[in-house]
Design a protein around this motif. Structure first.
Motif, mmCIF file in Angstrom:
data_model
loop_
_atom_site.group_PDB
_atom_site.id
_atom_site.type_symbol
_atom_site.label_atom_id
_atom_site.label_comp_id
_atom_site.label_asym_id
_atom_site.label_seq_id
_atom_site.Cartn_x
_atom_site.Cartn_y
_atom_site.Cartn_z
ATOM 1 N N THR A 699 -3.203 -12.577 -6.631
ATOM 2 C CA THR A 699 -4.102 -11.410 -6.599
ATOM 3 C C THR A 699 -5.361 -11.729 -5.803
ATOM 4 O OG1 THR A 699 -3.289 -10.788 -8.799
ATOM 5 C CG2 THR A 699 -5.324 -9.731 -8.027
ATOM 6 N N GLU A 700 -5.924 -12.927 -6.062
ATOM 7 C CA GLU A 700 -7.135 -13.340 -5.323
ATOM 8 C C GLU A 700 -6.841 -13.540 -3.839
ATOM 9 O OE1 GLU A 700 -6.025 -14.555 -8.088
ATOM 10 O OE2 GLU A 700 -7.626 -14.592 -9.606
ATOM 11 N N LEU A 701 -5.640 -14.108 -3.547
ATOM 12 C CA LEU A 701 -5.269 -14.323 -2.141
ATOM 13 C C LEU A 701 -5.106 -12.992 -1.423
ATOM 14 C CD1 LEU A 701 -4.434 -16.117 0.209
ATOM 15 C CD2 LEU A 701 -2.106 -16.191 -0.722
ATOM 16 N N LYS A 702 -4.490 -12.019 -2.099
ATOM 17 C CA LYS A 702 -4.321 -10.690 -1.501
ATOM 18 C C LYS A 702 -5.680 -10.059 -1.170
ATOM 19 C CE LYS A 702 -2.661 -6.051 -2.775
ATOM 20 N NZ LYS A 702 -1.781 -5.740 -1.647
ATOM 21 N N ALA A 703 -6.653 -10.215 -2.112
ATOM 22 C CA ALA A 703 -7.989 -9.646 -1.892
ATOM 23 C C ALA A 703 -8.690 -10.325 -0.718
ATOM 24 C CB ALA A 703 -8.820 -9.783 -3.165
ATOM 25 N N GLU A 704 -8.568 -11.639 -0.613
ATOM 26 C CA GLU A 704 -9.210 -12.369 0.484
ATOM 27 C C GLU A 704 -8.568 -12.031 1.828
ATOM 28 O OE1 GLU A 704 -12.020 -15.054 0.723
ATOM 29 O OE2 GLU A 704 -12.273 -13.252 -0.479
ATOM 30 N N VAL A 705 -7.240 -11.883 1.843
ATOM 31 C CA VAL A 705 -6.548 -11.496 3.088
ATOM 32 C C VAL A 705 -7.016 -10.108 3.519
ATOM 33 C CG1 VAL A 705 -4.290 -10.846 4.036
ATOM 34 C CG2 VAL A 705 -4.542 -12.982 2.763
ATOM 35 N N GLN A 706 -7.229 -9.224 2.542
ATOM 36 C CA GLN A 706 -7.744 -7.886 2.850
ATOM 37 C C GLN A 706 -9.161 -7.979 3.416
ATOM 38 O OE1 GLN A 706 -6.437 -4.541 2.345
ATOM 39 N NE2 GLN A 706 -8.273 -4.087 3.530
ATOM 40 N N LEU A 709 -8.779 -10.481 6.909
ATOM 41 C CA LEU A 709 -7.853 -10.066 7.974
ATOM 42 C C LEU A 709 -7.646 -8.558 8.053
ATOM 43 C CD1 LEU A 709 -5.160 -12.845 7.410
ATOM 44 C CD2 LEU A 709 -6.846 -12.762 9.245
ATOM 45 N N ASN A 710 -8.258 -7.822 7.100
ATOM 46 C CA ASN A 710 -8.108 -6.365 7.080
ATOM 47 C C ASN A 710 -6.643 -5.948 6.974
ATOM 48 O OD1 ASN A 710 -9.178 -3.778 7.059
ATOM 49 N ND2 ASN A 710 -9.082 -3.553 9.299
ATOM 50 N N LEU A 711 -5.878 -6.714 6.177
ATOM 51 C CA LEU A 711 -4.439 -6.447 6.007
ATOM 52 C C LEU A 711 -4.122 -6.271 4.520
ATOM 53 C CD1 LEU A 711 -2.894 -9.134 8.392
ATOM 54 C CD2 LEU A 711 -3.033 -6.678 8.821
ATOM 55 N N ASP A 712 -3.359 -5.231 4.218
ATOM 56 C CA ASP A 712 -2.912 -5.007 2.836
ATOM 57 C C ASP A 712 -1.462 -5.478 2.755
ATOM 58 O OD1 ASP A 712 -2.613 -4.233 0.261
ATOM 59 O OD2 ASP A 712 -2.626 -2.063 0.641
ATOM 60 N N GLU A 734 0.458 -15.092 8.754
ATOM 61 C CA GLU A 734 0.173 -15.342 10.174
ATOM 62 C C GLU A 734 0.929 -14.352 11.065
ATOM 63 O OE1 GLU A 734 -1.000 -16.701 13.778
ATOM 64 O OE2 GLU A 734 -1.874 -17.227 11.849
ATOM 65 N N ASP A 735 2.207 -14.089 10.739
ATOM 66 C CA ASP A 735 3.001 -13.142 11.542
ATOM 67 C C ASP A 735 2.388 -11.742 11.479
ATOM 68 O OD1 ASP A 735 4.733 -15.107 12.261
ATOM 69 O OD2 ASP A 735 6.278 -14.612 10.756
ATOM 70 N N ALA A 736 1.972 -11.338 10.257
ATOM 71 C CA ALA A 736 1.400 -9.994 10.088
ATOM 72 C C ALA A 736 0.082 -9.874 10.857
ATOM 73 C CB ALA A 736 1.166 -9.716 8.604
ATOM 74 N N ALA A 737 -0.750 -10.943 10.786
ATOM 75 C CA ALA A 737 -2.035 -10.918 11.488
ATOM 76 C C ALA A 737 -1.833 -10.890 13.005
ATOM 77 C CB ALA A 737 -2.873 -12.140 11.097
ATOM 78 N N ALA A 738 -0.868 -11.682 13.497
ATOM 79 C CA ALA A 738 -0.594 -11.721 14.938
ATOM 80 C C ALA A 738 -0.069 -10.373 15.412
ATOM 81 C CB ALA A 738 0.413 -12.829 15.236
ATOM 82 N N GLN A 739 0.768 -9.746 14.587
ATOM 83 C CA GLN A 739 1.321 -8.438 14.959
ATOM 84 C C GLN A 739 0.209 -7.375 15.002
ATOM 85 O OE1 GLN A 739 4.550 -7.297 12.422
ATOM 86 N NE2 GLN A 739 5.094 -5.489 13.617
ATOM 87 N N ALA A 740 -0.690 -7.425 14.025
ATOM 88 C CA ALA A 740 -1.798 -6.470 14.001
ATOM 89 C C ALA A 740 -2.688 -6.656 15.227
ATOM 90 C CB ALA A 740 -2.623 -6.654 12.721
ATOM 91 N N GLN A 741 -2.910 -7.920 15.611
ATOM 92 C CA GLN A 741 -3.728 -8.204 16.789
ATOM 93 C C GLN A 741 -3.024 -7.728 18.064
ATOM 94 O OE1 GLN A 741 -6.711 -9.098 16.590
ATOM 95 N NE2 GLN A 741 -7.260 -9.623 18.691
#
Length: 906
Positions: A699-706, A709-712, A734-741
């Protein structure tokens, strides 16, 4: 005894050095007839020939005899001055990367042309560093005639010069300027955002004039470029009113004049706390409670301002401003400000406008700036007393150059009096006696206050004189130029680095410049010039017959160099002269650093009022006191350097990394690497290695990634999958962040995205570096207390500074990734320059400097000057800010971190 015997048999190390250089003088002299036979064109063509020979593999040392002979011949033709043999030796010392100590009047400016010409042949640039703008302009104007005759270009760096003009000046073969301007240009260059906007070339060779003043006297005070901090002027005024009342009672504080420190006594702490409560400055708690730490700092600085700093000694007040007086030269230091709130405390003390405090954006000490040059040399009239420091700090040897003609000055032993009043009475009596004989007199004082007191005394006696101190700064060249006229009396604060010789009979060139400026008719002007020359020649004969310039020192300075500089004004180029120093037991040097035993002995001898003691032993005792002070100051500078070296290593790394970013057109690989590091760090924090799946903090990791990285992302669902491990979680993020970028890049276009990445990388780097400098300042202030815990403060500082540096790099990566995850294209806006940028030494503010780091001519038209998040951010509307990192800048535009501003309540 053995040391003196060895010196008698083998000579001193200075004698041995001189012999090595003297061997080459006949080589230069032997070429003189051959070089003199060349016409102007052939002589100037020698520069082209030398450069061709360098390109073919010859060294500067091989070219030296011929290049010196060419420079000497060109000087004869263009300047009408021929280098003496001792000046050739001085040029060789400068070329060898050493310090040449040459007496006043031996022509250091001309000596420099030899080494400058030889080293400028490489085309890599030679910087000639002077102590003030007047000397930089004057030397550049005079010597550029010689250099241009030989086919070399000359530039000069002065305040308020536009960047294009600075760049052109640095591109010249030879560049003149002040130490401040060179240092500030280095700092400004490392705040630029494009390589083509930088003005300096890679460093090659610097020749420092008045090297002792720049590398010793100013070594502890850094050059600082700073921006505005929070305004606390009201607090300074309130605290000043309390401290002004406090200092009336000497029992409330203890001061140490040797160390220039002051502390409150227990009674003082109680009284100041009571007064602060009554004044409403302390709202709750005691003075030393944690939330009142800022008040304690203000009290301490105000106490220093009132008890250690004296008006007309350390500073003067002019036009509603507190202006520092340089203790070594007696000049006003326009624009310079004491750091750490001390200057604001002085402004409150003098009831003038309290200027805003500043926070450091970039800084460097002269010690570390000049050590950036691969080759460094210098010249001055007084360096041997500080030879150990030059060798240890700068790896520079000092070579004492003999005078062209024997010194004919008579140096009399010091006269010592019981008190200051008797001393000044004796000075006045001597001035009156010498003046009757027609000798010009130079009286040296240590402060504006004392120069004016002596002036008032001479006025009472009806003796005409001139005063040269910080108040009459503008008249300096005029007063010094005519200080050698028959019967002239000049009272001056310290004479270091004046740059204008006191010539017996008067200065012909200065008189022509001042008196004949209005005459345009050539015939009339020639006649007037000749009349002045004839008059000066007659006056010179009168003064020489009277005994030359008489130098009177009214006090011994802490540094022997300053006394020697004053004494050296007499007896230039074999002229006759006299010098004598007057000392009293009330002088600062005797009172603070002198031997109590000596003071007691003199008083027991039953000295009568007005009676003086003169003895060589007393001179030696004074010299020992001065050596004590010099050793203490050396230790302080060395200690400062040890701490600054820690920051200097980090500074060099940061500036090199920053330059590397600027050189790259595409920084996407660096950004991708930063993103991977940030994701690894997040996963390590919330999914420890070897932890069971049920121990994962998903849960904490999900909040920090949000947040970062602005990713849900469905991280909880991923964690529930069979066989999932921490590496796979990191890979999916990493894949999700690279794809968003990649999607963002496709929307913006690759060119715009590359530009945005580079700007965010550089601006973020600057932001975290600024915060890191502030953190190092805070660490440095308190690190000395570790000694009470039996720990070495320097080692502790190194260790914690490294930890802070590591934290800074991690913070930079996270901010870059966070900004890029939220960046959006906004309509183009009209960029505005950053306001409030100032330059300081120490905290010396240079007015008129603005910087525009986020705006360039080649900026893509569709990109805003700064990143904005999730649509356009409106500073006045928090609903448009989105997720803001707590350590990031607050979107409201205050300049503070979000967690210290609007994020405080979150």
């Amino acid at each position: 005894m053995f040391a003196s015997l060895a010196r008698a048999l083998f000579g001193t190390s200075n004698d041995r050095s001189l012999k090595r250089f003297q061997r080459r003088v006949p080589e230069v002299n032997a070429l003189e007839p051959q070089i003199a036979a060349l016409d102007d064109a052939a002589l100037a063509h020698k520069t082209v020939e030398f450069r061709e020979r360098l390109a073919k593999g010859e060294t500067l040392d091989q070219l030296l005899p011929e290049a010196f002979a060419v420079c000497r011949e060109a000087s004869k033709r263009v300047l009408g001055m021929r280098h003496f043999d001792v000046q050739l030796i001085g040029g060789m010392v400068l070329h060898a990367g050493k310090i040449a100590e040459m007496r006043t009047g031996e022509g250091k400016t001309l000596v420099a042309t030899l080494a400058v010409y030889l080293n400028a042949l490489t085309g890599k640039g030679v910087h000639v560093v002077t102590v003030n703008d007047y000397l930089a302009r004057r030397d550049a104007d005079e010597m550029s005639r010689l250099y241009s005759f030989l086919g070399l270009t000359t530039g000069v760096i002065v305040p308020n010069l536009p960047d294009d003009a600075r760049r052109a000046a640095y591109a010249c073969d030879i560049t003149y300027g002040t130490n401040n301007e060179f240092g500030f240009d280095y700092l400004r260059d490392n705040m630029k955002y494009r390589l083509e906007d930088m003005v300096q070339r890679p460093f090659n060779h610097a020749i420092v004039d008045e090297v002792d003043s720049i590398l010793i006297d100013e070594a502890r005070t850094p050059l600082i470029i700073s921006g505005p901090a929070e305004d606390s002027s009201d607090l300074y005024r309130s605290v000043d009113a309390v401290v002004a009342e406090l200092v009336r009672d000497p029992a409330t504080f203890e001061k140490d004049e040797k160390l220039r420190t002051v502390i409150l006594t227990e009674a003082g702490s109680e009284k100041v706390e009571e007064l602060l409560h009554a004044a409403g400055v302390l709202q709750e708690g005691g003075l030393y409670d944690v939330h009142n730490v800022a008040v304690v700092h203000h009290v301490q600085q105000s106490l220093r301002a009132h008890s250690l700093f004296a008006r007309d000694v350390d500073y003067i007040v002019r036009d509603g401003k507190v202006i520092i007086i340089d203790e070594f030269t007696g000049r006003m230091m326009e624009g310079r400000r004491y750091s750490d709130g001390l200057h604001q405390a002085l402004e409150a003390k003098e009831h003038v406008e309290v200027q805003q405090e500043n926070q450091t954006l970039a800084s460097i000490t002269f010690q570390n700036y000049f050590r950036l040059y691969p080759k460094l040399s210098g010249m001055t009239g007084t360096a041997m007393t500080e030879a150990d420091e030059f060798a240890e700090i700068y790896k520079l040897d000092v070579v004492e150059i003999p005078t062209n003609l024997p010194v004919a000055r008579k140096d009399t032993d010091d006269e010592i009096y019981l008190d200051e009043q008797q001393k000044f009475a004796a000075v006045g009596k001597l001035v009156e006696e010498v003046h009757k004989g027609g000798q010009p007199i130079l009286v040296g004082t240590t402060s504006v206050e004392k120069s004016e007191a002596l002036s008032a005394m001479l006025k009472q006696r009806g003796i005409p004189h001139n005063v040269l101190n910080a108040r009459f700064h503008e008249m300096e060249a005029t007063i010094v130029a005519q200080a050698g006229a028959p019967g002239a009396i000049t009272i001056a604060t310290n004479m270091a680095g004046r740059g204008t010789d006191i010539k017996l009979g008067g200065n012909v060139e200065m008189r022509i410049q001042q008196e004949l400026a209005h005459i345009t008719d050539p015939t009339e002007r020639d006649a007037a010039e000749q009349a002045i020359r004839d008059e000066v020649a007659r006056n010179q004969a009168i003064v020489k017959k009277a005994g030359g310039l008489y130098v009177i020192g009214t006090e011994r300075h802490e540094s022997r160099r300053i006394d020697n500089q004053l004494r050296g004004r007499a007896g230039r180029q074999g002229d006759p002269g006299n010098s004598r120093f007057f000392v009293s037991l009330q002088d600062d040097l005797m009172r603070i650093f002198g031997s109590d035993r000596m003071t007691g002995m003199l008083q027991k001898m039953g000295m009568q009022d007005g009676e003086a003691i003169v003895h060589p032993w007393l001179n030696k005792a004074l010299e020992r006191a001065q050596k004590k002070v010099e050793a203490r100051n050396f230790d302080m500078r060395k200690n400062t350097l040890k701490y600054d070296d820690v920051m200097n290593d980090q500074r060099k790394e940061v500036y090199a990394q920053r330059r590397e970013f600027m050189m790259l057109d595409d920084v996407s690989s660096i950004v991708a690497e930063a993103r991977a590091d940030v994701i690894d760090s997040l996963v390590d924090r919330f999914i420890p290695e070897k932890a069971f799946a049920e121990q994962w903090q998903t849960t904490e990791l999900k909040a920090e990634v949000q947040r970062v990285l602005n990713l849900d992302l469905p991280i909880e669902a991923w964690a529930a999958e069979d066989g999932m491990d921490r590496e796979q979680v990191a890979a999916r993020i990493e894949d999700a962040a690279a794809q968003a970028q990649a999607v963002r890049t496709a929307n913006f276009g690759p060119d715009i995205m590359r530009y945005i990445e580079k700007q965010i990388l550089l601006t973020t780097f600057d932001s975290v570096w600024k915060e890191h400098l502030h953190a190092l300042d805070q660490l440095r202030q308190g690190i000395g207390l570790r000694a009470y815990g039996q720990k070495d403060p320097l080692n502790e500082y190194k260790h914690e500074a490294f930890q802070l540096f590591t934290f800074m790099l991690n913070e930079m990566r996270e901010r870059v990734v966070t900004f890029l995850a939220r960046v959006e294209v906004a309509p183009p806006v009209e960029p505005s320059p950053l306001e409030g940028i100032g330059e300081f030494h120490p905290d010396p503010q240079v007015e008129g400097y603005t910087s525009e780091p986020a705006h360039y001519n080649q900026t893509p038209a569709s990109v805003a000057a700064e990143p904005v998040g999730a649509g356009a951010i409106l500073p006045e509307d928090p609903s448009t800010w989105g997720e803001t990192p707590r350590n990031g800048p607050c979107p409201c535009g205050s300049g503070r971190k979000y967690k210290h501003c609007h994020g405080r309540a979150v």
